[in-house]
Design an enzyme around this catalytic site. Structure first.
Site, mmCIF file in Angstrom:
data_model
loop_
_atom_site.group_PDB
_atom_site.id
_atom_site.type_symbol
_atom_site.label_atom_id
_atom_site.label_comp_id
_atom_site.label_asym_id
_atom_site.label_seq_id
_atom_site.Cartn_x
_atom_site.Cartn_y
_atom_site.Cartn_z
ATOM 1 N N GLU A 1 -4.082 -3.332 3.502
ATOM 2 C CA GLU A 1 -5.261 -3.109 2.650
ATOM 3 C C GLU A 1 -6.100 -4.380 2.476
ATOM 4 O O GLU A 1 -5.604 -5.393 1.972
ATOM 5 C CB GLU A 1 -4.810 -2.590 1.273
ATOM 6 N N LYS B 1 0.064 0.939 -9.235
ATOM 7 C CA LYS B 1 -0.152 0.933 -7.775
ATOM 8 C C LYS B 1 -0.700 -0.429 -7.360
ATOM 9 O O LYS B 1 -0.300 -1.012 -6.351
ATOM 10 C CB LYS B 1 -1.107 2.069 -7.390
ATOM 11 N N ASP C 1 13.861 -3.663 1.291
ATOM 12 C CA ASP C 1 13.618 -2.220 1.327
ATOM 13 C C ASP C 1 12.585 -1.851 0.256
ATOM 14 O O ASP C 1 12.918 -1.722 -0.925
ATOM 15 C CB ASP C 1 14.966 -1.525 1.068
HETATM 16 C C1 MEV Z 1 -6.344 -0.648 -5.266
HETATM 17 O O1 MEV Z 1 -5.465 -0.693 -4.179
HETATM 18 C C2 MEV Z 1 -5.629 -1.057 -6.534
HETATM 19 C C3 MEV Z 1 -6.455 -0.953 -7.818
HETATM 20 O O2 MEV Z 1 -6.961 0.384 -7.978
HETATM 21 C C4 MEV Z 1 -5.525 -1.281 -8.964
HETATM 22 C C5 MEV Z 1 -6.105 -1.047 -10.352
HETATM 23 O O3 MEV Z 1 -6.964 -0.194 -10.523
HETATM 24 O O4 MEV Z 1 -5.626 -1.723 -11.266
HETATM 25 C C6 MEV Z 1 -7.633 -1.868 -7.792
#
Ligand code: MEV
Length: 441
Positions: free
Chosen positions: A85, A280, A296
């Protein structure tokens, strides 16, 4: 019509590829060429990768980047990150630099307990089962000596076995809930081998436990497996500074920034829709380092998300507060990692990544990984509450769009400059690129 294939795993790599190309593709030569392009020219190295899994046909590249300037417990690290990413490594580097100028990160390992369970069914007297367990417990440990010897020499081993009655949740269901210290290894094979031996000893010896009836002797082992939920294998990482130093030539005032930042964390604590995305973003940092260091990441993901829901509602893994003029931001997560065993001494890039980190032990790696997660979250929330996320993200994504358009290096340079003071969107880049091509023609 496609028909099933028998004995696929026995085919050679070449035969597997030919079968695949002929069965699922129209232009099978292009397929074979593409797969071969990703083979390593060093045959020994390629064979090593082929043998990591079954039915290997090629390698799947992920970029390996580094985020420098991470000051963790007064030690300066360049952190390796394997991730596809765009903007993740840039964000980590930015957060590292921000905190480098404010004293760096502090990280502490709170606990290192690993867990495994033997799940079994028993439909007799609970009292007799407890008596049997007490009588057999030391024998269970003794019977694994051939497995635990080396681990004990390294300071680890089995720390406890408990009999758990789960019958209120499922009729006849009991467990041997076992805890382990696996020092610098993640310990999955060690734990599973111990558990399978516990299960065998536990079942076999029940045959000669006189108090049991014939039915009670028939303990039914369902399965023996480690748990990836390790709530007592915890690491904490934090940063703090006076609120007044939270500026960096930003348009937003430091107090307003701190207040908005803390609110954003509170929202992630109370609102699961936000918490999932918030976490995430944390996993962007964590997975990238876990992957680069040969660990892992699925196990880590599963354990961390379960921890995020430990209070009965999915919530933020990070916490923030402003107190007495000080801003404090921290993360507390379970992490089961290894710096010996598994891929750590096999994969040349993993070895390189660990050497880059100063050959950490498992506890040190836990600290580095937790910091990567905290830094990533700081960068994301900082963007979200100030400029918005898309500005930085789309700037990094610009090169991907230009690559999709098959731009030359000179064209990429031109458009990176062109979009310096403009908003990057997919259509804006496509339109500008097409107009440029027409003008050049
Ligand atoms: C994108 O990969 C991750 C974000 O959406 C995390 C967040 O919103 O805190 C930018």
């Amino acid at each position: 019509m496609i028909t099933p294939i028998a004995g696929f795993s026995k085919l050679s790599k070449k035969e597997k590829i030919e079968w695949l190309a002929n069965t699922y593709f129209q232009t099978n030569e292009t397929v074979i060429d593409t797969l071969k392009k990703y083979w390593n020219s060093d045959e020994t190295l390629q064979k090593l990768h082929d043998e990591f899994i079954e039915n290997t046909i090629s390698n799947f590249y992920l970029p390996l980047g580094i985020a420098p300037n991470f000051l963790i417990n007064d030690k300066l690290h360049a952190i390796p990150m394997a991730i596809e990413e765009s903007s993740v490594v840039a964000a980590a580097s930015k957060a590292a630099k921000f905190w480098l100028d404010r004293g760096g990160f502090t990280a502490t390992v709170l606990s290192t307990e690993k867990v495994g369970q033997v799940h079994f069914m028993y439909f007799g007297s609970t009292e007799k089962l407890h008596t049997y367990f007490s009588s057999i417990k030391s024998e269970l440990i003794e019977a694994t000596k051939h497995i635990t010897q080396n681990m004990e020499k390294r300071g680890g081993g089995i720390t406890d076995i408990k009999l758990r009655d789960k019958t209120s949740e499922l009729d006849g269901y009991f467990q041997l809930h076992c805890t382990f210290e696996t020092v610098d290894s993640m310990g999955a094979n060690f734990i599973n081998s111990c558990l399978e031996q516990f299960a065998k000893t536990f079942k076999d010896n029940a045959e000669s436990f006189e108090a049991f009836t014939t039915e009670e002797k028939d303990i039914q082992i369902v399965m023996s497996i480690l748990s990836n939920y390790v709530p007592n294998c915890l690491v904490k990482a934090e940063v703090s500074c006076p609120v007044s130093s939270l500026t960096e030539g930003e348009t937003m005032d430091a107090n307003e920034f701190a207040t908005k930042f803390v609110r954003a964390i509170q929202i992630a604590k109370t609102e699961p829709y936000r918490a999932v995305t918030h976490n995430k973003g944390i996993m962007n940092g964590i997975d990238a380092v876990v992957l680069a260091t040969g660990n892992d990441f699925r196990a880590v993901e599963a354990g961390i998300h379960a921890y995020a829901a430990k209070d009965g509602r999915y919530s933020s893994l990070t916490h923030a507060e402003v107190k007495d003029g000080f801003f404090k931001f921290w993360i507390e997560i379970p992490l089961s990692l290894g710096t010996v065993g598994g891929l750590t001494s096999l994969h040349p890039l993993v070895k390189l990544a660990l050497e880059m980190l100063g050959k950490p032990n498992a506890k040190e790696l836990m600290q580095i990984v937790a910091v990567a997660g905290l830094a990533q979250n700081f960068a994301a929330v900082r963007s979200l509450v100030t400029t918005g996320i898309q500005k930085g993200h789309m700037k990094m994504h610009l090169v991907n769009i230009l690559n999709q358009l098959e731009a030359t290096d000179a064209e990429k340079k031109h458009f990176i400059n062109f979009f310096k003071d403009k908003t990057v969107t997919h259509s804006a880049v496509v339109n500008a690129f097409n107009a440029y091509k027409v003008a050049q023609a």
